[in-house]
Design an enzyme around this catalytic site. Structure first.
Site, mmCIF file in Angstrom:
data_model
loop_
_atom_site.group_PDB
_atom_site.id
_atom_site.type_symbol
_atom_site.label_atom_id
_atom_site.label_comp_id
_atom_site.label_asym_id
_atom_site.label_seq_id
_atom_site.Cartn_x
_atom_site.Cartn_y
_atom_site.Cartn_z
ATOM 1 N N LYS A 110 -7.319 71.087 3.652
ATOM 2 C CA LYS A 110 -7.519 72.506 3.958
ATOM 3 C C LYS A 110 -7.744 73.324 2.685
ATOM 4 O O LYS A 110 -8.605 74.202 2.642
ATOM 5 C CB LYS A 110 -6.314 73.051 4.729
ATOM 6 N N ARG A 128 1.949 78.234 12.658
ATOM 7 C CA ARG A 128 2.199 76.805 12.793
ATOM 8 C C ARG A 128 2.675 76.435 14.196
ATOM 9 O O ARG A 128 2.685 75.258 14.547
ATOM 10 C CB ARG A 128 3.262 76.355 11.776
ATOM 11 N N ARG A 132 -1.047 62.332 -4.744
ATOM 12 C CA ARG A 132 -1.018 63.778 -4.992
ATOM 13 C C ARG A 132 -0.017 64.168 -6.069
ATOM 14 O O ARG A 132 1.071 63.617 -6.175
ATOM 15 C CB ARG A 132 -0.680 64.522 -3.680
ATOM 16 N N ARG A 160 6.107 65.188 -5.305
ATOM 17 C CA ARG A 160 7.087 65.585 -4.315
ATOM 18 C C ARG A 160 7.834 64.356 -3.821
ATOM 19 O O ARG A 160 7.249 63.288 -3.657
ATOM 20 C CB ARG A 160 6.403 66.288 -3.137
ATOM 21 N N ARG A 220 5.954 63.235 8.997
ATOM 22 C CA ARG A 220 5.360 64.575 8.969
ATOM 23 C C ARG A 220 4.139 64.661 9.886
ATOM 24 O O ARG A 220 3.897 65.688 10.517
ATOM 25 C CB ARG A 220 4.979 64.948 7.522
#
Length: 221
Positions: A17, A91, A130, A163, A174
């Site tokens: 996104k 959300r 990431r 993370r 998730r």
């Protein structure tokens, strides 16, 4: 003259996104981005009353209350008249309904919702590669969006971090949570006739379709 676009991008973490938003900003200079995460981080950096309250929840490992995020997003949206992209909000179905109740009287309701459908295997690979700049939320990837200097943020040169939940097992959880939460949200926007799904395994595949979708919407009478 093109009509204003008020766009909500949907997609799980790692769907791209942020990448698509950056590409759209280059195509549409007047387009504004409204990121709930960015707004919250700005308040925390500025030490505002809301920022201080939010940071207390974060330090305790708790989610920032829904009503607090909603208040921040609504306040920001009320200042915008032109085209914008929503990121990170709504959300849930309740958030979407509340947002519509706020925007409809202003004649500024969302008029296009695009879900980025990326294969789960691609998303997990992206997440495992990431790196994040904690203060700004900027993200990098070892394969397709490397920092100029390995391990450092391009703008501040501060260290990037991994993370703790950027791993396969956590990502699968998730993704399951995303599907459960987003299913009623997608149905809500489908019923409104403004939901479009774009599938692809890379930003280069998805972006031309996304761009055409937005241009088509902006030309509608």
């Amino acid at each position: 003259m093109l009509n204003p676009i008020r766009l909500l991008l949907l997609g799980p973490p790692g769907a791209g996104k942020g990448t698509q938003t950056l590409k759209l900003l280059k195509q549409f200079p007047n387009l504004k981005t409204v990121s709930s995460g960015d707004i919250l981080r700005q308040h925390i950096r500025n030490g505002t009353r809301i920022g201080t309250l939010a940071s207390q929840y974060i330090k305790q490992g708790k989610l920032v209350p829904d009503e607090l995020i909603t208040k921040l997003v609504f306040k920001h949206l009320s200042t915008l008249n032109d085209s914008w992209i929503l990121d990170g909000y709504p959300r849930t179905l309740t958030q979407a309904q509340n947002l519509s109740q706020f925007l409809t009287p202003l004649d500024r309701d969302i008029n296009l919702v695009v879900e980025l459908a990326v294969p789960e295997s691609v998303i997990i690979s992206r997440i495992e590669e990431r790196w994040v700049h904690p203060a700004s939320g900027r993200t990098y990837n070892d394969t397709y969006n490397k920092p100029k200097v390995a391990g450092l943020d391009d703008i501040t040169s501060e260290p990037l971090v991994k993370r703790s939940d950027d791993n396969k097992l956590a990502m699968q959880n998730r993704l399951e949570e995303y599907r459960a939460t987003t299913s009623p949200l997608k149905q809500y926007y489908k019923d409104k006739g403004i939901l479009t799904t774009i599938s692809g395994d890379s930003s280069d595949v998805i972006f031309p379709i996304l761009l055409d979708t937005i241009l088509e919407k902006s030309r509608e009478a």
